[in-house]
Design an enzyme around this catalytic site. Sequence first.
Site, PDB file in Angstrom:
ATOM      1  N   PHE A  36      -4.747  -1.775  10.038  1.00  0.00           N
ATOM      2  CA  PHE A  36      -5.266  -1.337   8.750  1.00  0.00           C
ATOM      3  C   PHE A  36      -6.174  -0.135   8.956  1.00  0.00           C
ATOM      4  O   PHE A  36      -6.588   0.180  10.078  1.00  0.00           O
ATOM      5  CB  PHE A  36      -5.970  -2.497   8.037  1.00  0.00           C
ATOM      6  CG  PHE A  36      -4.992  -3.445   7.409  1.00  0.00           C
ATOM      7  CD1 PHE A  36      -4.421  -3.150   6.172  1.00  0.00           C
ATOM      8  CD2 PHE A  36      -4.601  -4.600   8.062  1.00  0.00           C
ATOM      9  CE1 PHE A  36      -3.492  -3.996   5.591  1.00  0.00           C
ATOM     10  CE2 PHE A  36      -3.672  -5.461   7.487  1.00  0.00           C
ATOM     11  CZ  PHE A  36      -3.111  -5.148   6.253  1.00  0.00           C
TER      12      PHE A  36
ATOM     13  N   ASN B   3      -9.222   0.715   8.621  1.00  0.00           N
ATOM     14  CA  ASN B   3     -10.516   0.684   9.315  1.00  0.00           C
ATOM     15  C   ASN B   3     -10.391   0.420  10.813  1.00  0.00           C
ATOM     16  O   ASN B   3     -11.394   0.408  11.517  1.00  0.00           O
ATOM     17  CB  ASN B   3     -11.461  -0.337   8.662  1.00  0.00           C
ATOM     18  CG  ASN B   3     -10.909  -1.747   8.677  1.00  0.00           C
ATOM     19  OD1 ASN B   3      -9.847  -2.001   9.237  1.00  0.00           O
ATOM     20  ND2 ASN B   3     -11.628  -2.663   8.057  1.00  0.00           N
TER      21      ASN B   3
ATOM     22  N   ASN C  65     -12.961   5.448   6.279  1.00  0.00           N
ATOM     23  CA  ASN C  65     -12.922   4.463   7.362  1.00  0.00           C
ATOM     24  C   ASN C  65     -11.916   4.798   8.457  1.00  0.00           C
ATOM     25  O   ASN C  65     -12.120   4.449   9.622  1.00  0.00           O
ATOM     26  CB  ASN C  65     -12.621   3.071   6.791  1.00  0.00           C
ATOM     27  CG  ASN C  65     -13.802   2.501   6.029  1.00  0.00           C
ATOM     28  OD1 ASN C  65     -14.947   2.834   6.306  1.00  0.00           O
ATOM     29  ND2 ASN C  65     -13.529   1.669   5.045  1.00  0.00           N
TER      30      ASN C  65
ATOM     31  N   TYR D 279       0.806  -1.221   0.000  1.00  0.00           N
ATOM     32  CA  TYR D 279       0.000   0.000   0.000  1.00  0.00           C
ATOM     33  C   TYR D 279       0.844   1.279   0.000  1.00  0.00           C
ATOM     34  O   TYR D 279       0.289   2.378  -0.079  1.00  0.00           O
ATOM     35  CB  TYR D 279      -0.901   0.025   1.237  1.00  0.00           C
ATOM     36  CG  TYR D 279      -1.831  -1.158   1.316  1.00  0.00           C
ATOM     37  CD1 TYR D 279      -2.997  -1.210   0.557  1.00  0.00           C
ATOM     38  CD2 TYR D 279      -1.545  -2.250   2.135  1.00  0.00           C
ATOM     39  CE1 TYR D 279      -3.849  -2.301   0.618  1.00  0.00           C
ATOM     40  CE2 TYR D 279      -2.389  -3.346   2.203  1.00  0.00           C
ATOM     41  CZ  TYR D 279      -3.546  -3.364   1.441  1.00  0.00           C
ATOM     42  OH  TYR D 279      -4.382  -4.452   1.495  1.00  0.00           O
TER      43      TYR D 279
ATOM     44  N   ASP E 146      -6.436  11.208   2.894  1.00  0.00           N
ATOM     45  CA  ASP E 146      -6.846  11.416   1.510  1.00  0.00           C
ATOM     46  C   ASP E 146      -8.305  11.841   1.464  1.00  0.00           C
ATOM     47  O   ASP E 146      -9.103  11.415   2.288  1.00  0.00           O
ATOM     48  CB  ASP E 146      -6.636  10.135   0.705  1.00  0.00           C
ATOM     49  CG  ASP E 146      -7.371   8.927   1.293  1.00  0.00           C
ATOM     50  OD1 ASP E 146      -7.220   8.674   2.499  1.00  0.00           O
ATOM     51  OD2 ASP E 146      -8.106   8.247   0.552  1.00  0.00           O
TER      52      ASP E 146
ATOM     53  N   HIS F  62      -4.360   6.195  -1.008  1.00  0.00           N
ATOM     54  CA  HIS F  62      -4.931   6.047   0.334  1.00  0.00           C
ATOM     55  C   HIS F  62      -3.876   6.265   1.417  1.00  0.00           C
ATOM     56  O   HIS F  62      -4.217   6.417   2.589  1.00  0.00           O
ATOM     57  CB  HIS F  62      -5.536   4.646   0.465  1.00  0.00           C
ATOM     58  CG  HIS F  62      -6.803   4.585   1.266  1.00  0.00           C
ATOM     59  ND1 HIS F  62      -7.656   5.666   1.459  1.00  0.00           N
ATOM     60  CD2 HIS F  62      -7.382   3.560   1.956  1.00  0.00           C
ATOM     61  CE1 HIS F  62      -8.685   5.293   2.208  1.00  0.00           C
ATOM     62  NE2 HIS F  62      -8.544   4.034   2.524  1.00  0.00           N
TER      63      HIS F  62
END
Length: 200
Positions: A78, A80, A126, A17, A105, A22
């Site tokens: 993560f 969320n 999230n 990632y 973002d 994100h």
Amino acid sequence: MASPWLVVGLGNPGPTYASTRHNVGFMVADELAGRARAPFAAPRGMRADVVETRLAASGMGGVGADAQRVILLKPRTFMNDSGAAVAKACAFFKIDPDHVIAVHDELDLDFGRLRAKKGGGDNGHNGLKSMRAHLGTGDFYRIRFGIGRPPGRQQAADYVLAPIPASLREDYAVEVSRNADAVEALISGDLAAVQNRFNS
């Protein structure tokens, strides 16, 4: 003694990632750590990578009577579940929610635009949703890094998790630096001044 500031770069951990839209929050946190010349560490039980530094008139990592204590945080959870790491850091460093700045973002702002605000809704993000749940309030600062909407019929989730195209990486580096400037200005000044200078 005044509460330290907690700057939370929102993103997802791991190399998969690292270069996605994100993760612009992580990129801004990395930029600030670079300015402080301070490496991230992973304190036991913190569920995050952390830098402890100060912001003075001379910049991030500076010293002086005016220097304010700043904690930079990149959750190892993560997106969320980001709020779990944020709440743990707030408890450990004794940081009030009104001294928390989330950098994230923002689909609803075109790329190259930035907005500083305090409080408000989560707008489907999230990371913000998790922070609100774990802190018990949404009354923290946000630096909203515009990434724009996906082109055509591309799904938003695919867009934010796709690598930033090579053709845009230099432009993103400029925006990462500008968002980091906005974080520093917010810590050392006030929201209205930051909005006048950076909001677009």
